[in-house]
Write an enzyme that holds these catalytic residues in place. Structure first.
Site, mmCIF file in Angstrom:
data_model
loop_
_atom_site.group_PDB
_atom_site.id
_atom_site.type_symbol
_atom_site.label_atom_id
_atom_site.label_comp_id
_atom_site.label_asym_id
_atom_site.label_seq_id
_atom_site.Cartn_x
_atom_site.Cartn_y
_atom_site.Cartn_z
ATOM 1 N N GLN A 68 100.514 50.243 -0.375
ATOM 2 C CA GLN A 68 100.283 49.277 0.648
ATOM 3 C C GLN A 68 101.657 48.487 1.213
ATOM 4 O OE1 GLN A 68 96.660 48.259 0.349
ATOM 5 N NE2 GLN A 68 95.621 50.260 -0.337
ATOM 6 N N ARG A 217 81.023 51.978 -5.339
ATOM 7 C CA ARG A 217 80.571 52.994 -4.392
ATOM 8 C C ARG A 217 81.334 54.592 -4.480
ATOM 9 N NH1 ARG A 217 84.004 49.068 -1.827
ATOM 10 N NH2 ARG A 217 85.849 50.943 -1.082
ATOM 11 N N HIS A 276 88.178 40.772 -7.010
ATOM 12 C CA HIS A 276 87.619 40.150 -5.625
ATOM 13 C C HIS A 276 85.913 39.912 -5.756
ATOM 14 C CE1 HIS A 276 90.403 42.376 -3.051
ATOM 15 N NE2 HIS A 276 90.034 43.411 -3.374
ATOM 16 N N ASP A 327 97.180 43.162 -5.004
ATOM 17 C CA ASP A 327 96.176 43.904 -3.241
ATOM 18 C C ASP A 327 97.023 44.342 -3.260
ATOM 19 O OD1 ASP A 327 94.290 44.913 -2.981
ATOM 20 O OD2 ASP A 327 92.900 43.737 -1.983
#
Length: 458
Positions: A68, A217, A276, A327
């Site tokens: 990322q 999730r 988190h 992150d």
């Protein structure tokens, strides 16, 4: 008994160094085969000594998605509706349409080099990019994991590799969506991947291996129950309670909040790192403290995504353990993460020195807690002590920000007052990988990453 000075491969001298029992002046650290074998205090600098400035132990980056890094600065345009984590995630999914193993390796290697420049000497890579752009598995399940290992070797950073299990799009084992096609796996393929990652890291000396259920999730309850057994005693990391919508969806699905549900259904202990955990109530974070788990905080990414603020001030005063991570890698730097962590508490609670204690300044308390919690979360140990890896940061005390400072004021000035680039050198396992603020292979790694970005951003 420490060996004689002539038996060391490298001697590093610092005008001051932060040792496990506190600050010491005029410190010589002897290194042999990548590890610290001797520490002398109150000694003059010898002609053959390297080093200089202020010596600090390297810290673990507890949470990274290195790929990322290529997106940094490309998701800041507001769409026609409210912009939040979920709209950012859709942009991230579209970004993954391009880029194969070569590009991922090149982007990752430069991100790892930047971490070293920023004071991180180990990275815990939360690796969930398993499949090709079309969503098909590579013939070798560990193709991309192998590229991460190669990137770590090219940069010199210590690696804790966490292959990620990702099977669903929402609570209750909802089927995955098209944008998640590069992440998806099943238990059989994941078991093969985990075994391969264990073999890959076994060849790297001080590398570590663990597993990461992506989030509540993305895994079912039955799958979550099986995953710790694949960690081989290594770290277990999971995203949890990052967003308010996640809390609401978990309540709708189970009647419990995410951290509450996790603590009630998984053997969370000091092997675990909860990434988190932004939206927790007091009962939840006190239960995390009692279990001895680490909370992995990523203050810059959490601010960038508008996640919210973890109640760190109360948590650390109660003995809670934390590490910091980069992150999404929108920005990379240890001092920057620690500063954002403290400032987020000050803004939300309208006070100062909220993560400090009576024995240490704010900067030192932040640094030492991140050092200890990060080592635990990365499955390694850390510190400037005999027997530890020679992972050492040197602050550039020629910078005006450090003028007249000593002791804890050095850390306070670095974290809260010094400009970016105040790290002079970094040694990883006794090898100087950052010199005069730049990674020693920066030019080559950057050139390769530029070529990769031409493909990814075409």
């Amino acid at each position: 008994m420490s060996p004689a000075p002539e038996t060391v491969d490298l001697a590093l001298w610092f005008e001051a160094a932060l040792l496990p029992d506190g600050w010491a002046k005029d410190v010589r650290i002897g290194v042999r085969s990548g590890r610290i074998v001797s520490i002398e205090r109150g000694v003059g600098r010898a002609a053959a000594d390297a080093g200089g400035g202020v010596g600090l132990p390297g810290v673990t980056n507890v949470h990274s998605h290195a790929f990322q890094r290529a997106m940094a600065g490309l998701t800041e345009a507001r769409g026609p509706s409210d912009d939040d984590f979920w709209t950012w995630r859709e942009l991230m999914y579209r970004f993954l349409d391009r880029g194969g193993p070569d590009e991922i390796e090149a982007i990752t290697a430069l991100a790892f080099a930047e971490m070293l420049e920023g004071g991180f000497t180990r990275v815990t890579e939360f690796h969930y990019l398993h499949n090709d752009p079309a969503g098909a598995g590579y013939a070798d399940h560990s193709e991309i994991a192998g590229r991460i290992v190669a990137a770590a070797a090219a940069s010199g950073i210590a690696l804790t590799l966490l292959p990620v299990f990702y099977a669903h799009s929402g609570f209750g084992a909802l089927p995955p969506v098209q944008g998640q096609r590069r992440f998806i796996t099943d238990l059989d393929r994941f078991a093969d991947l985990a075994a391969a990652c264990s073999r890959l890291t076994a060849d790297m000396g001080d590398a570590r291996f663990g597993v990461a259920p992506h989030s509540l999730r993305a895994v079912s309850a039955d799958q979550l129950a099986l995953l710790p057994g694949l960690a081989q005693g290594g770290p277990i990391h999971i995203h949890v309670a990052e967003q308010t919508k996640e809390v609401e969806d978990c309540l709708a699905w189970s009647g419990a909040r995410p951290v509450e549900w996790l603590l009630n259904h998984a053997p969370v202990d000091d092997q675990w790192c909860l990434i988190h955990a932004t939206h927790v109530n007091e009962a939840e974070w006190r239960a995390v403290v009692a279990r001895g788990a680490v909370v992995g905080l990523c203050p810059i990414t959490e601010a960038n995504l508008g996640d919210g603020v973890f109640p760190a001030a109360a948590y650390v005063q109660a003995g809670g353990r934390f590490g910091v991570g980069t992150d999404s890698n929108v920005q990379i730097g240890l001092a920057e993460e620690l500063r954002m962590l403290e400032y987020s508490q000050r803004l939300s609670l309208r006070g100062r020195a909220l993560t400090a204690d009576s024995a240490r300044s704010t900067g030192r308390a932040l640094f030492e807690r991140a050092l200890v919690g990060g080592a635990q979360a990365g499955g390694a140990s850390a510190g400037l002590a005999v027997g530890q890896a020679a992972d050492i940061i040197s602050l550039n005390t020629r910078r005006f920000a450090f003028a007249g400072r000593s002791g804890d004021a050095l850390l306070d000035s670095w974290i809260f007052g010094a400009p970016t680039g105040s790290i002079a050198s970094v040694w990883r396992a006794g090898r100087e990988v950052v010199r005069e603020g730049r990674h020693v292979a920066r030019d080559a790694l950057e050139a390769r990453c530029r070529a990769a970005l031409k493909v990814v951003m075409a």
